[in-house]
Structures are given as structure tokens and as C-alpha cells.
Design an enzyme around this catalytic site. Structure first.
Site, mmCIF file in Angstrom:
data_model
loop_
_atom_site.group_PDB
_atom_site.id
_atom_site.type_symbol
_atom_site.label_atom_id
_atom_site.label_comp_id
_atom_site.label_asym_id
_atom_site.label_seq_id
_atom_site.Cartn_x
_atom_site.Cartn_y
_atom_site.Cartn_z
ATOM 1 N N LYS A 40 19.660 30.141 37.803
ATOM 2 C CA LYS A 40 20.403 31.395 37.867
ATOM 3 C C LYS A 40 19.408 32.558 37.718
ATOM 4 O O LYS A 40 18.323 32.337 37.193
ATOM 5 C CB LYS A 40 21.455 31.436 36.766
ATOM 6 N N HIS A 49 22.931 26.015 32.761
ATOM 7 C CA HIS A 49 22.603 25.092 31.669
ATOM 8 C C HIS A 49 23.723 24.980 30.633
ATOM 9 O O HIS A 49 23.777 24.016 29.892
ATOM 10 C CB HIS A 49 21.260 25.448 31.017
ATOM 11 N N LYS A 108 25.473 21.397 28.317
ATOM 12 C CA LYS A 108 25.555 21.239 26.861
ATOM 13 C C LYS A 108 26.590 20.165 26.530
ATOM 14 O O LYS A 108 27.674 20.135 27.102
ATOM 15 C CB LYS A 108 25.947 22.559 26.195
ATOM 16 N N GLU A 159 24.909 36.774 20.338
ATOM 17 C CA GLU A 159 23.517 36.526 19.958
ATOM 18 C C GLU A 159 23.130 37.534 18.897
ATOM 19 O O GLU A 159 23.508 38.705 18.983
ATOM 20 C CB GLU A 159 22.603 36.700 21.162
ATOM 21 N N HIS A 166 27.749 31.588 33.008
ATOM 22 C CA HIS A 166 28.042 30.648 31.920
ATOM 23 C C HIS A 166 29.496 30.703 31.451
ATOM 24 O O HIS A 166 30.183 29.693 31.385
ATOM 25 C CB HIS A 166 27.159 30.942 30.703
ATOM 26 N N LYS A 218 24.578 41.184 22.595
ATOM 27 C CA LYS A 218 23.327 41.008 21.852
ATOM 28 C C LYS A 218 23.401 41.817 20.567
ATOM 29 O O LYS A 218 24.178 42.761 20.472
ATOM 30 C CB LYS A 218 22.144 41.473 22.708
#
Lengths: 517, 339
Positions: free
Chosen positions: A173, A203, A207, A241, A265, A365
Site C-alpha cells: 500500500k 498487513h 494479523k 497510536e 486497513h 496519532k
């Protein structure tokens, strides 16, 4: 005249699917951008780990390629340092490395230089003989996204897309930067590769706990009957995050939270949570259902965007005695940047199962902690028999929440009310927990290990397909359009908080509040 | 964390003791202001040991296995040292996952019986198995497994075996004929039986199988009509027959056994021969196995000794029928008969 009948390939009678790790055919992996960060931190450590655990075929080789001039030996030394440094939860074994390193090769070259592809072609022919890779080749594009189309075109022109075995390509990506560019990129790639040979990596789908959503929903009989608008009030997906842009300010300034997380995602996670059960558990059926779900997501009109989407950007703050920079103060970031470091969106899925049920997705973030989870908020019981207040002073109108935790503590918990011991009917919320790591104890493979194995084995279940990418761009495109023409009064949330006030207001309009993960 | 000895070891008393143990664990956690403990159970795992075994290593291994296979662990020990006929002790095996606040706990029951009470152990166990979950018997009671076992020893073992959905034994170092005969008898009784000697072979079998994953080369397994299995003990042990049976079962390849000096114990090497290639697998050191072929293939594998924990961990992951072992075992029986 009838064509000669080819004998069926012999099935290996020694395979033991109960005890051996999954069968992966021989192949060569060509990594473009081999000296980059992703190769060093994720790809080579994952391949080494798969080799260490004997989960890939002994007839296997890696060809790294990038601009830096290096010999095979220098490449091996460089990768040895990276693997030893970035190997997660696993020992580094010198003997195994020596054996693994014999399968590592390097071809220096520029993606723009046609001669580089001839060198790769030649190297692959040698490897096919020496390592008996059966002509199978997996190309991994770990380069700047702007080079994807060009690199694929060159692979086609140098006849690297055909050989004695299969040819596949993994693309990292971001897949495009908006709907139009994603479609254009798809067109370019399809000139060279068939869709079945294209593995677009996300990704998150690799998971363990995201895969476990499917096991949880479709492996059990007790949850699926409740999994609909009749019993579920709303769904909250959070990917927070605690860190800032950490030196990636330049890249992030162009991307933003909506593009970086929600378009790929988190929309895939939403699709996994909300999709219909596939009739068969295979790549085609699972991806059909994910794609169908994404196509059912209501596409906002431009005038609806302010009501259903909130952008945010973190400002400076003092957290735990430490001064944290605001986004605009980060290195390589424009002091007037309009980039969203926080995005929250309300999606509705227009199908029979989910009509009018809000799916709230937020990502940001510099939030108070690093956490990714999905909370399924069930509705209230039809009759409130127990009306007394809880300790918090609020009556638990909707006491049942099922939380699917993706990181950092992978697991599932279900909250429900229980009677407090003693006389009288005082209720208190309790949690029933399943902890993924402690229930199995075994080390879970990293997402890249899983996805690399899948691509080598030809299993595309956890990769995104063209129609999925297209649909996920379609649902964020109106937001991108409106935000692109809006001048925000940023920053609008201090570092270390759960985002801007407007995000809370977005939920309040629906009678909901963000939970605190 | 343990409680006092429970005597007499009646199931009801033991279960009551377990109930109290969980209550005290919950209160202790509550007192400390942390989340309550999490109780985990996916099966009943019974380890039957005898005096020689002492039960210590079984108990230790069960504790280690709790993380992957949370279970109600029951260690049955036979000992002259037992002060009373049959006595029990209960404890909780708890661990705190790294960085986590909550403890995960499994329950363990240790039952010690004087040898004369061993035949009566069955009725106690019936009441102690966890409801609706598989019961695995890990039989380490060598005396009861021996052909010279007394009627009492046999009766005790039979009572425990009848509760089990799967029985795991370890024939390491045993006489191959006796071991294979015993397993054959149990299998004929339609019991699901596993042998840790077979489990030890996975680290040999997996790399060998991988060689034949590529059907496009001329290394098709059907072409390897001759197999040589070398070993280091005086006589070939069960694993030597198992690996030979496994390799010979698909196409009936000819098998030769050869005693050699080298790294062992037990299986030392395997040579596969086809008209165009010879492939050799050999233990070249304590912790290394190598592959060499006449076509220039060469590879080294790490070969750390399997611990009881790793073997049991693998075996507990296969709770149903094991087709590969079934085929290998059937052929091993034939090889033992010289067929």
C-alpha cells in the site's frame, strides 16, 4: 486431433497436514527495494523466520534488487545485521543463517534501467537450476508507490511474467492516492498481470486477530444469530497510536489519517466484521463477501461529509513532563499543513443486515495510548427490569459490549451485567475475557510471515482484490474531496487526548459516545 | 499455590477443595485490587506415573503445557511413601502473561496411591474429569505397560484407559517388538493411541517430505524404491520401524536396516535411492542434521533434542485420528514380521 493428455502431477505422499507446517511450493522471491526499510525490518526477518521453522520449501531463493551497488556477499552481510536486529520473539541462529544466506542473491539496478531487468532474468534462470525453484517467482514491490506501474511494465517487457512456473506480484500500500489513480494503476498492472496473479498486501488482514474475527463469527453458532441490526446498536472501530509521525512527516503530510488507515486497513476490518458468511472458506468466496460489503457502504454526498466525518490534527502538549511537538512543528512538515492526523467517520451499510446501524471508525496519532479494537455495542434489553443506578451514576442502558482487541492485547471480551453479591439486586458490569496470547501461548506468526506464506502458497484470501480497493476508495473519495477544499482551523486536539471535540459531537448526534478503549 | 492434603480422596471432596481454591484466589486478587484470575480449561489431562517415575517430571511438564493446552491436570502417582491409601492434593497453576495484569490459572490435582490401591483409582477419576471435554491419558506407568504387569496393575491401567479419548505412551528405549505389539493390541480395541517416539520423528519427516514437494523435477518419491535406515543402538528401536514404515507405506519401497556408529541414540540416518539419485539424511552432531544428495543438494537443519514439553505440545494438538501414523504403523508391523 486431440491434444496430448498431461499426466497429473504427483501429490507428495509424505505430506502430513496434521503435523507439518503448511505446504509451500518451491519458488524464488524477487524483492524490489531490497535495501529499504520494509525489507530490513519486515521482509527478510519474516523469510528467515519461515526458513528457521522449516515452513518454506528448501528449494527457495531470494533475489534482492535496489540501486545500491552490492555483491551477493555484501547483501547477505547487510541482511544478516537486519535480521539479527529486527527478528521478533525468535532466536537468531548462526548455523541456520549460513544455510539461509546461501539462498540470498543480489542484483543492483535502477527500476528505470531496462538492463536491470535483464540481469534479474538471468539470475532467475540460474537460480531455477541451482535451487530447483520450478520456475516459480514471486515479485515483491517494496519501492516508492510512484514506481509501481513502471516496474510492472518493465517486468512484462522483459518477459519476466512468464516462465516454467507461476509468476505473482505483491504490491504494498498505498494503492493509488485516490479513486482515479487507483483505477489507473489497476489498468496498468492488468496489462501485464492477470488479477489472479496480483497480491495487494494489507498487513492488517494478516494479523492473527483479524483472521480470528472470521473464526469467531463463522466457526461458532452462538454469535452469528445476534450479528445484525436487530441486536446490535452500533459498532466502533478504533485504531489509535500514541506516537506522532516519527520522522515520516514528509510522507504523512501527503497521505493523512483517512488515506493512511481508513481507506485500506480499517475499511477491510469493517468488511471483515460486517460481511456475510461465505458459502465456502476459500479466497474467492471470502473476497467476494468482503467486496460485496464494501460496495454496500453508503457513499456520502458532499454536503453530508461535515455531518459524518471529522478531521483533526494534533497540536503541541506537555505529556508526562515531556514537551510534545504539534504536527506542524514536526520536521519536514509545512507549518500551515492541512493534513488530518486524526479522522473519524460514520459509515452506514445499506443492506438488510445492517441498515441504519452506524459503524464509527476513528484513527489518530498522538492519542493517549496505542490500541486497535472493534467494539460491537449490543442494544438494550427490551424491558429494563433493573433500573437502579450503577456506581458511576449512570444507568447501564446498553450493558453488552463485545470487544475484539487487535492490538496490543489480542483477544476478545464480552461485557455484561451481573448481580453484586449480597442482598438486593445491585448490578455491576463484569467482563468475560479470552486472551489470544495466553490461551494459546504459542508465538503467533507476524502478519508478514502469514502473508508471504500465503502468496507463495497461492492463497489470496487475506489480500485485497481490485474491486475491494475500488470500493474502499469510493467510500472515502467524497470525504477527500470535501476536506481537500476546506481550510481547517488546525490544530484541534492536543497530543495525548482522544481527538477533537467535533468527533464526540458526531456520535452525540446519534445518541452515542465514544468508548474509552 | 497449594492446599492441604485431602483424605479420603473422594471426588466430591476434591471438587469442593477446588471450589474453595478458586474462591480464595479470587479474594486474594480482589484484596490486591487487581482483576480476578481467569480460569482456563480445554481438556482433562491425566498423567499416570509409577514409583520409578515419581510424577515429578510429569507434573512439571503439565505445568508448562498449561499455556498452550489449558486443562484440568491430574497427576496419578503410585508410591509406597503415601501415608494413607489414596490421598489428593490440589493446586492452581497460574501464570501472568508478559506485561499483563491478569493471571491465567489452571487447576491441577495430584493423587497419590499406595500400590495396593492402584486398581481402585478409576472410580475417583470418573468424577474428576472436566465435563464435555476430551480426556487425554499420558501413560508413564512403565510397570503397568510391561508384559509382566500384575493383574492389579493391569486392572488399574484399564480403568484409567477406559476414560480416555486418547492415550499417549512413550516407547523410547523399549524393545520394538514388544512396543509395537502392545500398541497393536490397543489399536485393535479401537483406542486412539499415540507414541512419543513417533512424535520425535516429525523433525526428520518434515524436511524429508519437503524434498518431494516439487513434482516437476525427476525427484518424484515413487522413483525411490530403496530405503536404508541406520541406527546406533544394539537393536533397532520402535522409531526406526516407524520411519521405515512411513517411507515404505506409499509405494512399498524395499527397506534395509543398518547398525552404525554415530550420533544417536536411536535413529541416525536415512538413505533414499532412486535410479538417478541418492539422498542422505544424517545426524552429523548432537544438534545438527544434514541433507546431501548426489545431485548436489546440501542443507543443514538444527536438530535440538525434543523435550517432553515439545513432544506433548505437538501430540495434544492432534486429538483425533492420525492417518500418517496409522499408515506408518501398519507398515511397521509388516516390517517387524519381515514382510
Amino acid at each position: 486431433m486431440s491434444a496430448a493428455v498431461q499426466p497429473l502431477p504427483e501429490i507428495n505422499p509424505l505430506q502430513d497436514y496434521l503435523r507439518f507446517d503448511r505446504h509451500v511450493p518451491p519458488c524464488a522471491v524477487v524483492i524490489f527495494g531490497a535495501s529499504g526499510d520494509l525489507s530490513k525490518r519486515k521482509l527478510l526477518p519474516s523469510l528467515y523466520r519461515l526458513f528457521y521453522e522449516r515452513r518454506i520449501s528448501p528449494n527457495f531463493a531470494v533475489v534482492g534488487s535496489s540501486r545500491t551497488p552490492m555483491s551477493d556477499e555484501q547483501f547477505r552481510e547487510k541482511m544478516k545485521e537486519s535480521v539479527a536486529k529486527f527478528l521478533e520473539d525468535a532466536p537468531f541462529d548462526e548455523d541456520v543463517w549460513r544455510s539461509f544466506a546461501q539462498s540470498l542473491y543480489y542484483v543492483a539496478g535502477d527500476l528505470n534501467n531496462p538492463a536491470s531487468y535483464d540481469d534479474i532474468h538471468q539470475k532467475l534462470e540460474e537460480i531455477e537450476k541451482t535451487h530447483e525453484t520450478a520456475g516459480n517467482v514471486l515479485f515483491y514491490l517494496s519501492t516508492q508507490p510512484s514506481h509501481y506501474a513502471e516496474a510492472i511494465q518493465e517486468l512484462g517487457e522483459h518477459d519476466l511474467t512468464h516462465g516454467n512456473g507461476w509468476r505473482r506480484v505483491i504490491i504494498e500500500k498505498p494503492f493509488g492516492h485516490d479513486l482515479a489513480s487507483a483505477r489507473k494503476l489497476n489498468e496498468e498492472i492488468h496489462k501485464v498481470f492477470d488479477e489472479s496473479e496480483i497480491y495487494r498486501i494489507d498487513h492488517y488482514l494478516g494479523k492473527e486477530t483479524v483472521q480470528n474475527i472470521l473464526a469467531f463469527r463463522f466457526g461458532n453458532g452462538i454469535f452469528e444469530p445476534l450479528w445484525n441490526r436487530r441486536y446490535i446498536d452500533h459498532v466502533q472501530i478504533t485504531a489509535a497510536e500514541s506516537i506522532g509521525v516519527e520522522g515520516r512527516g514528509g510522507y504523512y503530510q501527503e497521505a493523512g489519517a483517512l488515506r493512511d488507515m481508513i481507506q485500506n486497513h480499517l475499511s477491510q476490518v469493517m468488511a471483515t466484521v460486517a460481511m456475510e458468511p461465505p458459502t465456502v472458506f476459500d479466497a474467492a468466496n471470502v473476497r467476494d463477501e468482503r467486496a460485496k460489503l464494501l460496495r454496500a457502504v453508503r457513499v456520502m454526498k458532499h454536503d453530508e461529509v461535515p455531518k459524518y466525518a471529522v478531521a483533526g490534527q494534533y497540536g503541541p502538549a506537555k505529556v508526562g513532563g515531556q514537551d510534545l511537538l504539534g504536527f506542524r512543528q514536526e520536521p519536514s512538515v509545512d507549518p500551515e499543513a492541512q493534513t488530518d492526523t486524526y479522522a473519524a467517520v460514520t459509515f452506514f451499510i445499506d443492506n438488510w443486515r445492517w441498515a441504519d446501524i452506524p459503524f464509527y471508525i476513528r484513527t489518530g496519532k498522538r492519542m493517549p495510548k496505542r490500541v486497535t479494537d472493534i467494539a460491537i455495542q449490543f442494544g438494550a434489553p427490551p424491558l429494563g427490569l433493573f433500573k437502579q443506578e450503577t456506581k458511576t451514576g449512570l444507568r447501564e442502558a446498553r450493558p453488552n459490549v463485545l470487544v475484539l482487541r487487535i492490538q496490543p492485547e489480542e483477544g476478545i471480551s464480552l461485557r455484561f451485567l451481573s448481580k453484586s453479591p449480597g442482598s438486593g439486586m445491585r448490578l455491576r458490569p463484569v467482563s468475560m475475557d479470552f486472551n489470544y496470547g495466553s490461551s494459546f501461548g504459542e508465538r503467533s506468526p507476524t502478519a508478514y510471515e502469514t502473508l508471504l506464506m500465503d502468496a507463495m502458497a497461492g492463497d489470496a484470501t487475506l489480500y485485497t482484490r481490485q474491486d475491494m480497493v475500488d470500493a474502499s476508495w469510493q467510500i472515502v473519495q467524497p470525504i477527500l474531496d470535501v476536506w481537500g477544499s476546506t481550510k481547517f482551523d488546525f490544530p484541534n486536539y492536543p497530543s495525548g487526548t482522544w481527538g477533537p471535540k467535533a468527533s464526540d459531537e458526531m456520535l452525540a448526534r446519534q445518541g452515542h459516545v465514544w468508548r474509552v478503549p | 499455590m497449594s492446599s492441604a492434603v485431602i483424605f479420603p480422596a473422594q471426588p466430591e471432596q476434591i471438587l469442593k477443595g477446588l471450589g474453595k481454591l478458586w474462591t480464595s484466589l479470587g479474594q486474594e486478587e480482589k484484596h490486591q485490587g487487581r482483576p480476578t484470575v481467569l480460569r482456563a480449561c480445554a481438556m482433562t489431562l491425566i498423567a499416570a506415573t509409577d514409583e520409578e517415575d515419581s510424577g515429578f517430571s510429569a507434573s512439571q511438564t503439565i505445568s508448562e503445557l498449561m499455556r498452550e493446552h489449558p486443562s484440568r491436570g491430574i497427576v496419578l502417582a503410585v508410591s509406597q511413601q503415601a501415608e494413607r491409601g489414596v490421598e489428593a492434593r490440589i493446586l492452581a497453576q497460574c501464570w501472568k502473561p508478559f506485561g499483563k495484569a491478569q493471571q491465567i490459572c489452571c487447576e491441577q490435582i495430584e493423587i497419590t496411591s499406595r500400590p495396593e490401591n492402584w486398581p481402585n483409582i478409576g472410580p475417583i477419576l470418573i468424577g474428576l474429569t472436566a465435563a464435555d471435554l476430551p480426556v487425554v491419558l499420558w501413560c508413564r506407568h512403565k510397570a503397568a505397560l510391561s508384559p509382566s504387569a500384575t493383574a492389579d496393575q493391569k486392572a488399574g491401567l484399564l480403568a484409567v484407559m477406559n476414560l480416555a479419548t486418547k492415550i499417549i505412551i512413550d516407547t523410547k528405549g523399549e524393545d520394538a517388538t514388544q512396543a509395537i505389539e502392545l500398541l497393536a493390541k490397543w489399536r485393535a480395541e479401537r483406542r486412539l493411541v499415540a507414541d512419543l517416539e513417533w512424535t520425535r520423528l516429525t523433525r526428520w519427516r518434515q524436511p524429508i517430505a519437503q524434498i518431494f514437494d516439487n513434482p516437476s523435477t525427476d525427484s518424484s518419491f515413487s522413483k525411490f524404491g530403496s530405503i536404508e535406515v541406520s541406527y546406533t543402538d544394539e537393536k533397532p528401536c520402535p522409531s526406526v520401524f516407524y520411519i521405515a514404515g512411513w517411507l515404505s507405506a506409499p509405494y512399498g519401497a524395499k527397506v534395509a536396516f543398518k547398525k552404525v556408529e554415530g550420533y544417536g541414540p536411536g535413529l541416525h540416518g536415512i538413505t533414499l535411492r532412486s535410479p538417478s539419485e541418492t539422498i542422505e539424511f544424517e545426524r552429523t552432531s548432537c544438534d545438527c542434521m544434514s541433507l546431501r544428495s548426489t545431485k548436489g543438494r546440501e542443507r543443514k537443519y538444527n536438530f535440538n533434542d525434543s523435550t517432553l514439553y515439545t513432544l506433548m505440545n505437538e501430540e495434544l494438538s492432534v486429538l483425533g485420528p492420525d492417518p500418517a501414523f496409522n499408515a506408518a504403523f501398519a507398515r511397521a508391523e509388516e516390517l517387524l514380521d519381515g514382510r
